[in-house]
Design a protein around this motif. Structure first.
Motif, short mmCIF file in Angstrom:
data_model
loop_
_atom_site.label_atom_id
_atom_site.label_comp_id
_atom_site.label_asym_id
_atom_site.label_seq_id
_atom_site.Cartn_x
_atom_site.Cartn_y
_atom_site.Cartn_z
N VAL A 50 1.36 -1.48 -0.10
CA VAL A 50 0.15 0.59 -0.01
C VAL A 50 1.06 1.12 0.08
O VAL A 50 1.58 1.40 0.79
CB VAL A 50 -1.01 0.61 1.13
CG1 VAL A 50 -1.69 1.62 1.36
CG2 VAL A 50 -1.90 -1.07 1.27
N PHE A 51 0.56 2.38 -0.98
CA PHE A 51 1.19 3.30 -0.61
C PHE A 51 0.07 4.61 -0.13
O PHE A 51 -0.99 4.34 -0.61
CB PHE A 51 1.67 3.85 -2.24
CG PHE A 51 3.09 3.23 -2.47
CD1 PHE A 51 4.16 4.32 -2.03
CD2 PHE A 51 2.77 1.91 -2.77
CE1 PHE A 51 5.50 3.30 -2.70
CE2 PHE A 51 3.62 1.59 -3.77
CZ PHE A 51 5.20 1.33 -3.39
N ILE A 52 0.64 5.73 0.52
CA ILE A 52 -0.20 6.63 0.56
C ILE A 52 0.34 8.13 0.17
O ILE A 52 1.92 8.59 0.82
CB ILE A 52 -0.67 6.76 2.50
CG1 ILE A 52 -0.78 5.84 2.79
CG2 ILE A 52 -1.71 7.86 2.27
CD1 ILE A 52 -0.91 5.41 4.34
N ALA A 53 -0.30 8.38 -0.21
CA ALA A 53 0.14 10.07 -1.22
C ALA A 53 -0.41 11.35 -0.12
O ALA A 53 -1.81 11.45 -0.46
CB ALA A 53 -0.20 9.93 -2.42
N PHE A 54 0.24 12.14 0.17
CA PHE A 54 0.22 12.79 0.99
C PHE A 54 -0.23 14.35 -0.01
O PHE A 54 0.52 14.60 -0.25
CB PHE A 54 0.61 13.59 1.98
CG PHE A 54 0.39 12.29 3.40
CD1 PHE A 54 -0.20 12.57 4.23
CD2 PHE A 54 1.30 11.05 3.03
CE1 PHE A 54 -0.70 11.50 5.04
CE2 PHE A 54 1.41 10.17 4.00
CZ PHE A 54 0.08 10.75 4.82
N HIS A 55 -1.46 14.77 -0.26
CA HIS A 55 -1.75 15.81 -0.90
C HIS A 55 -1.88 17.47 -0.56
O HIS A 55 -3.10 17.11 -0.07
CB HIS A 55 -2.60 15.67 -2.46
CG HIS A 55 -2.26 14.80 -3.37
ND1 HIS A 55 -1.53 14.41 -4.48
CD2 HIS A 55 -2.66 13.09 -3.17
CE1 HIS A 55 -1.07 13.45 -4.71
NE2 HIS A 55 -2.16 12.99 -4.09
N VAL A 56 -1.30 17.98 -0.29
CA VAL A 56 -1.54 19.29 0.50
C VAL A 56 -1.36 20.66 -0.22
O VAL A 56 -2.19 22.12 0.52
CB VAL A 56 0.03 19.63 1.49
CG1 VAL A 56 0.12 18.68 2.71
CG2 VAL A 56 1.03 20.11 0.76
N SER A 57 -1.19 20.56 -1.39
CA SER A 57 -1.90 21.48 -2.73
C SER A 57 -2.21 20.91 -3.42
O SER A 57 -3.01 20.09 -3.88
CB SER A 57 -0.16 22.42 -2.37
OG SER A 57 0.23 21.42 -3.01
N ASP A 58 -2.26 21.70 -4.86
CA ASP A 58 -2.39 21.20 -6.68
C ASP A 58 -2.62 19.84 -6.75
O ASP A 58 -1.39 18.99 -6.24
CB ASP A 58 -1.29 21.78 -6.94
CG ASP A 58 -1.75 21.83 -8.80
OD1 ASP A 58 -3.18 20.96 -9.23
OD2 ASP A 58 -2.20 23.22 -9.37
N PRO A 62 3.67 16.84 -8.13
CA PRO A 62 3.60 15.79 -6.99
C PRO A 62 3.76 16.16 -5.27
O PRO A 62 3.05 16.92 -5.01
CB PRO A 62 5.32 15.69 -6.80
CG PRO A 62 5.50 16.13 -8.10
CD PRO A 62 4.91 17.82 -8.04
N PRO A 63 3.41 14.42 -4.82
CA PRO A 63 2.51 14.79 -3.34
C PRO A 63 3.26 15.36 -2.19
O PRO A 63 4.82 14.93 -2.44
CB PRO A 63 1.86 13.42 -3.45
CG PRO A 63 3.28 12.66 -3.82
CD PRO A 63 3.41 13.35 -5.71
N ALA A 64 3.08 16.00 -1.72
CA ALA A 64 4.65 16.05 -0.23
C ALA A 64 4.84 14.92 0.38
O ALA A 64 5.51 15.64 0.40
CB ALA A 64 3.49 17.14 0.40
N ALA A 65 4.37 13.96 0.17
CA ALA A 65 4.88 12.70 0.72
C ALA A 65 4.54 11.54 0.58
O ALA A 65 3.12 11.74 -0.04
CB ALA A 65 4.71 12.57 2.94
N LEU A 66 5.41 10.67 0.34
CA LEU A 66 4.39 9.19 -0.04
C LEU A 66 5.20 8.32 1.22
O LEU A 66 6.39 8.10 0.59
CB LEU A 66 5.29 8.72 -2.03
CG LEU A 66 4.73 7.81 -2.35
CD1 LEU A 66 3.18 7.61 -2.06
CD2 LEU A 66 5.86 7.34 -3.90
N VAL A 67 4.19 7.79 1.06
CA VAL A 67 4.29 6.49 2.19
C VAL A 67 4.41 5.40 1.97
O VAL A 67 3.55 4.93 1.29
CB VAL A 67 3.74 6.61 3.65
CG1 VAL A 67 4.73 6.42 4.69
CG2 VAL A 67 4.08 7.90 3.88
N GLU A 68 4.67 4.37 2.03
CA GLU A 68 4.86 3.08 1.77
C GLU A 68 4.66 2.40 2.43
O GLU A 68 5.94 1.52 3.11
CB GLU A 68 6.12 2.16 0.77
CG GLU A 68 5.65 1.14 0.11
CD GLU A 68 6.98 -0.12 -1.23
OE1 GLU A 68 6.67 -0.78 -1.27
OE2 GLU A 68 7.96 0.94 -1.16
N LEU A 69 3.89 1.18 3.00
CA LEU A 69 3.60 0.01 4.21
C LEU A 69 4.33 -0.71 3.82
O LEU A 69 4.17 -1.20 2.24
CB LEU A 69 2.54 0.60 4.39
CG LEU A 69 1.47 1.14 4.94
CD1 LEU A 69 0.01 1.07 5.31
CD2 LEU A 69 2.27 1.89 5.62
#
Length: 196
Positions: A50-58, A62-69
């Motif tokens: 699972v990947f979680i992409a944190f988009h804090v703007s447009d 690219p997302p502000a952070a991408l975390v792989e579980l």
């Protein structure tokens, strides 16, 4: 003589249950303070991580952070079928180092609904992840399945994107609460970032 008979105090683990509970209470108790809204995209191949992409703007950036579980996507879909998912990403506070923003931490320990889900790590957005996010497009919410082909491997990528209420409890705790559109019932998903 009494002092000699006393046992030395035991060193507490930084990942103790009481520390985790305190961080959760801190995150929840600050929920009323000026929340902002962000978009999160959870995705992964059916048998992949699972990947979680944190988009804090447009969303086109690219997302502000991408975390792989390390957990498989099928594990997350099973948990979501129950209708309630509490995902906690916990990182260790580094001594003698100034605390970075939580989204900039590199390594995590993941928990889902109270069960340990193994390690998680921040990743650079590689070409494969960029293709998935581009395919989802600028939509602020939705879920579905995308065809996947890489070299000789074919399959599907499952994804879910939604708006989340972001609440910063302190520099060591943030919470993300999924906002269901129009108050409709749906899977309830909360993600907590905790530094202990």
């Amino acid at each position: 003589m009494e002092a000699a008979d006393q046992e030395p105090p035991q060193k507490r683990s930084p990942f103790s249950v009481s520390a985790l509970r305190a961080a959760f209470v801190s995150a929840v108790s600050w929920r009323r303070r000026q929340p902002s809204h962000v978009t999160l995209t959870l995705f992964g191949r059916r048998r992949g991580h699972v990947f979680i992409a944190f988009h804090v703007s447009d969303l086109r950036r690219p997302p502000a952070a991408l975390v792989e579980l390390s957990a498989a996507t099928c594990q997350l879909t099973r948990e979501m079928s129950s209708g309630l998912v509490r995902l906690a990403l916990e990182c260790r506070r580094r001594r003698h180092v100034a605390a970075a923003p939580l989204l900039e931490e590199d390594t995590w320990q993941a928990f889902c609904n109270g069960r340990k889900w193994g390690p998680a790590a921040r990743r650079e957005v590689a070409a494969a992840e960029r293709r998935v996010l581009a395919a989802v497009g600028p939509a602020s919410m939705g879920a579905g399945v995308l065809p996947w082909k890489e070299e000789d491997e074919e399959g599907e990528v499952m994804y879910m994107r939604g708006r989340f209420e972001r609440v910063v409890g302190s520099r060591d705790s943030e919470a993300f609460y999924m906002v269901n559109p129009d108050g409709n019932a749906g899977p309830e998903l909360s993600i907590y970032l905790l530094r202990v």
